[in-house]
Motif scaffolding. Structure first.
Motif, short mmCIF file in Angstrom:
data_model
loop_
_atom_site.label_atom_id
_atom_site.label_comp_id
_atom_site.label_asym_id
_atom_site.label_seq_id
_atom_site.Cartn_x
_atom_site.Cartn_y
_atom_site.Cartn_z
N THR A 1 11.11 -4.57 9.18
CA THR A 1 9.64 -4.58 9.24
C THR A 1 8.79 -3.58 8.77
O THR A 1 7.92 -3.73 8.12
CB THR A 1 9.35 -4.92 10.92
OG1 THR A 1 10.28 -6.18 11.16
CG2 THR A 1 7.92 -5.14 10.96
N ALA A 2 9.14 -2.29 9.21
CA ALA A 2 8.77 -1.09 8.47
C ALA A 2 8.52 -1.27 6.88
O ALA A 2 7.60 -0.82 6.23
CB ALA A 2 9.25 0.17 9.03
N GLY A 3 9.64 -1.44 6.37
CA GLY A 3 9.81 -1.58 5.03
C GLY A 3 8.91 -2.65 4.35
O GLY A 3 8.14 -2.28 3.45
N MET A 4 8.45 -3.79 4.77
CA MET A 4 7.63 -4.76 4.46
C MET A 4 6.15 -4.34 4.82
O MET A 4 5.44 -4.49 4.01
CB MET A 4 8.12 -6.04 5.21
CG MET A 4 9.04 -6.94 4.72
SD MET A 4 9.10 -6.99 2.85
CE MET A 4 7.50 -7.89 2.50
N THR A 5 6.00 -3.79 5.78
CA THR A 5 4.75 -3.00 6.15
C THR A 5 4.17 -2.21 4.88
O THR A 5 3.10 -2.21 4.47
CB THR A 5 4.81 -2.47 7.63
OG1 THR A 5 4.83 -3.55 8.51
CG2 THR A 5 3.31 -1.73 7.81
N LEU A 6 5.24 -1.29 4.64
CA LEU A 6 4.96 -0.38 3.65
C LEU A 6 4.78 -0.97 2.05
O LEU A 6 3.97 -0.37 1.44
CB LEU A 6 6.25 0.65 3.32
CG LEU A 6 5.94 1.75 4.27
CD1 LEU A 6 7.52 2.68 4.36
CD2 LEU A 6 5.02 2.60 4.07
N MET A 7 5.43 -2.19 2.12
CA MET A 7 5.43 -2.72 0.83
C MET A 7 4.13 -3.46 0.52
O MET A 7 3.44 -3.57 -0.46
CB MET A 7 6.53 -3.72 0.64
CG MET A 7 6.10 -4.57 -0.47
SD MET A 7 6.26 -3.50 -2.17
CE MET A 7 7.82 -3.19 -2.01
N TYR A 8 3.46 -4.04 1.96
CA TYR A 8 1.98 -4.48 1.82
C TYR A 8 1.06 -3.44 1.36
O TYR A 8 0.18 -3.83 0.94
CB TYR A 8 1.86 -5.48 3.10
CG TYR A 8 2.64 -6.45 3.25
CD1 TYR A 8 2.99 -7.29 2.34
CD2 TYR A 8 3.07 -6.81 4.62
CE1 TYR A 8 3.51 -8.72 2.49
CE2 TYR A 8 4.02 -7.81 4.92
CZ TYR A 8 4.24 -8.74 3.88
OH TYR A 8 4.91 -9.80 4.12
N VAL A 9 1.41 -2.56 2.20
CA VAL A 9 0.29 -1.28 1.88
C VAL A 9 0.56 -0.68 0.39
O VAL A 9 -0.73 -0.54 -0.30
CB VAL A 9 0.98 -0.01 2.86
CG1 VAL A 9 -0.17 1.14 2.22
CG2 VAL A 9 0.39 -0.27 4.27
N ALA A 10 1.82 -1.00 -0.34
CA ALA A 10 1.71 -0.71 -1.72
C ALA A 10 1.00 -1.62 -2.52
O ALA A 10 0.38 -1.59 -3.55
CB ALA A 10 3.13 -0.45 -1.94
N VAL A 11 1.08 -2.98 -2.11
CA VAL A 11 0.43 -4.03 -2.77
C VAL A 11 -0.99 -3.77 -3.05
O VAL A 11 -1.81 -3.97 -3.80
CB VAL A 11 0.76 -5.43 -2.35
CG1 VAL A 11 -0.04 -6.53 -2.81
CG2 VAL A 11 2.34 -5.83 -2.75
N ALA A 12 -1.46 -3.46 -1.69
CA ALA A 12 -3.08 -3.27 -1.28
C ALA A 12 -3.34 -1.85 -2.33
O ALA A 12 -4.41 -2.09 -3.14
CB ALA A 12 -3.45 -2.89 -0.32
N LEU A 13 -2.60 -0.85 -2.37
CA LEU A 13 -3.00 0.16 -3.42
C LEU A 13 -2.76 -0.18 -4.79
O LEU A 13 -3.51 0.12 -5.60
CB LEU A 13 -1.90 1.38 -3.02
CG LEU A 13 -2.18 2.08 -1.64
CD1 LEU A 13 -0.97 3.17 -1.38
CD2 LEU A 13 -3.79 2.77 -1.74
N THR A 14 -1.83 -1.05 -5.34
CA THR A 14 -1.74 -1.45 -6.43
C THR A 14 -2.94 -2.21 -6.87
O THR A 14 -3.46 -2.02 -8.17
CB THR A 14 -0.39 -2.63 -6.64
OG1 THR A 14 0.78 -1.66 -6.20
CG2 THR A 14 -0.25 -3.12 -7.90
N VAL A 15 -3.57 -3.31 -6.14
CA VAL A 15 -4.76 -3.76 -6.53
C VAL A 15 -5.82 -2.93 -6.59
O VAL A 15 -6.60 -2.80 -7.53
CB VAL A 15 -5.02 -5.09 -5.52
CG1 VAL A 15 -6.18 -5.82 -5.83
CG2 VAL A 15 -3.70 -6.19 -5.52
#
Length: 218
Positions: free
Chosen positions: A179-193
């Motif tokens: 779950t922590a990994g997916m949370t980090l990935m969502y943050v990464a997607v936000a930063l990507t955009v």
């Protein structure tokens, strides 16, 4: 008193040096095979090995997933140091400028595509990340004649969060760690955009400013 031929030659060949002025020195030639470029090439070479380890045994064997995560981590660490070494020791080359972003995109792109093919990452996340990188690369080619937009802190943070999130997702973790990994990935997607939109804004301002050779400060 007669003047010797060698004295005449020296008079014309060796002009006097004015006080306070040193003779012009040629710019040092940076060797292509320097430590920064070697690290970049190592990162490129690790990409196919990483992909192979990721898909061995159907992509979900614990040992191979750990190996894939280790290879990804080593490659990501080289990205941290090659640019710093090049700037610190004056090892910047045209090859490095071209190869370094290619290596970064190859590593991140192969990782998210591989995870999506294995069903461990939603395809829309992969499309956002890869689409952003391809779009910004094309945009950079369009505005390069007007100037260069340097990498900012947001872009570096985006790359760091992407790398950590991918490394966590590569490991055979479950429960709260997954779950922590997916949370980090969502943050990464936000930063990507966000960083992608910021880059587009800077590119638009640079283009409207006009005039080749104009650059934006760091």
């Amino acid at each position: 008193m007669s003047v010797q031929p060698e004295e005449i030659d020296r008079r014309w060949v060796e002009p006097p040096v004015r006080a306070g002025f040193a003779p012009a020195q040629a710019d040092p030639v940076v060797p292509l095979m320097n430590i920064a470029n070697v690290l970049t090439m190592l990162r490129i070479a690790l990409v196919p090995l990483f992909v192979l380890a990721l898909f061995v045994g159907g992509g979900h064997q614990t040992g191979w997933r750990i190996a894939a995560a280790a290879l990804f981590g080593i490659a990501a660490i080289t990205d941290r140091f090659d640019g710093q070494l090049a700037r610190k020791y004056g090892l910047v080359t045209d090859f490095g400028k071209l190869a370094d972003p290619i290596a970064d995109k190859a590593l991140i792109g192969s990782a998210v595509i591989g995870l999506s093919m294995l069903g461990d990452l939603a395809w829309w996340i992969t499309l956002v990340i890869c689409g952003r990188e391809i779009g910004i690369t094309l945009l950079r080619l369009v505005v390069v004649r007007r100037g260069v937009i340097p990498a900012g802190r947001g872009g570096k943070l985006k790359t760091l969060v992407q790398s950590v999130a991918i490394a966590v997702l590569l490991l055979p973790l479950h429960g709260g760690f997954a779950t922590a990994g997916m949370t980090l990935m969502y943050v990464a997607v936000a930063l990507t955009v966000i960083t992608g939109l910021d880059y587009m804004g800077q590119a638009a301002r640079l283009w409207l400013a006009g005039g080749p050779g104009r650059t934006r400060g760091a």
